[in-house]
Design a protein around this motif. Structure first.
Motif, PDB file in Angstrom:
ATOM      1  N   GLN A 166       5.306   5.066   8.289  1.00 44.16           N
ATOM      2  CA  GLN A 166       4.158   5.924   8.515  1.00 44.16           C
ATOM      3  C   GLN A 166       4.647   7.274   9.000  1.00 44.16           C
ATOM      4  O   GLN A 166       5.514   7.352   9.876  1.00 44.16           O
TER       5      GLN A 166
ATOM      6  N   SER B 209       0.308   5.734   0.272  1.00 39.98           N
ATOM      7  CA  SER B 209      -0.505   6.939   0.313  1.00 39.98           C
ATOM      8  C   SER B 209       0.419   8.094   0.658  1.00 39.98           C
ATOM      9  O   SER B 209       1.639   7.908   0.774  1.00 39.98           O
ATOM     10  N   SER B 210      -0.141   9.260   0.873  1.00 34.13           N
ATOM     11  CA  SER B 210       0.699  10.424   1.161  1.00 34.13           C
ATOM     12  C   SER B 210       1.375  10.346   2.526  1.00 34.13           C
ATOM     13  O   SER B 210       2.386  10.996   2.755  1.00 34.13           O
ATOM     14  N   ASP B 211       0.834   9.507   3.444  1.00 36.63           N
ATOM     15  CA  ASP B 211       1.420   9.440   4.784  1.00 36.63           C
ATOM     16  C   ASP B 211       1.901   8.050   5.197  1.00 36.63           C
ATOM     17  O   ASP B 211       2.361   7.856   6.319  1.00 36.63           O
ATOM     18  N   GLN B 212       1.802   7.069   4.288  1.00 34.90           N
ATOM     19  CA  GLN B 212       2.319   5.740   4.624  1.00 34.90           C
ATOM     20  C   GLN B 212       2.631   4.937   3.365  1.00 34.90           C
ATOM     21  O   GLN B 212       2.080   5.177   2.301  1.00 34.90           O
TER      22      GLN B 212
ATOM     23  N   ARG C   5       0.849  -1.190   0.000  1.00 28.76           N
ATOM     24  CA  ARG C   5       0.000   0.000   0.000  1.00 28.76           C
ATOM     25  C   ARG C   5       0.880   1.235   0.000  1.00 28.76           C
ATOM     26  O   ARG C   5       2.019   1.208   0.467  1.00 28.76           O
TER      27      ARG C   5
END
Length: 144
Positions: free
Chosen positions: A49, A29-32, A27
């Motif tokens: 993270q 995303s912008s924060d992990q 996975r």
């Protein structure tokens, strides 16, 4: 170290372990960001993270799906193993599984340290899955 820098360090470490980071990306995303890495019978989730300006590295490897009837004895045993020393990691419980986990801030993180942590967490999970199932029932987390 920010998430982008830490991601580069982890990808370098995975490459040194012979793993193509893009092939095991679980996975992002912008924060992990997380990768699922197979080592022996262990599946190790390597995750970064970023929260409140700090980035952390966390590795988790499922070990056994436990028999609820024998969980008290199993939990006592893994607590004993934690106290005995597991080279910078520890057993924990997530849902119906005993896991091996380690976590640290990404500040100063190196590819060699990430490689070492992946290898260590996987070795602990791979070493103890058969032993804990033999002693307390349940099944290895790696068994489908």
């Amino acid at each position: 170290m920010d998430l982008t820098q830490a991601k580069t360090v982890v990808e370098d470490a995975l490459g040194k372990l012979g793993v193509a980071p893009e092939s095991v990306l679980a996975r992002a995303s912008s924060d992990q960001v997380a990768w699922a890495v197979k080592r022996g019978s262990a599946q190790v989730l390597v995750a970064l993270q970023s929260r409140d300006g700090a980035t952390a590295l966390r590795l988790v490897a499922p070990v056994v799906v436990f028999d609820p009837a024998r969980k008290d004895a199993l939990f006592a045993r893994v607590l004993e193993l934690n106290a005995d020393g597991l080279a910078g990691c520890a057993f924990g419980v997530l849902q119906d599984r005993v896991v091996v986990v380690t976590q640290r801030r990404a500040t100063g993180l190196t590819a060699d340290e990430v490689s070492h942590l992946v290898t260590t967490v996987a070795a602990v999970a791979d070493t103890w899955d058969d032993k804990l199932v033999a002693e307390f029932g349940g099944k290895r987390a790696s068994d489908k």
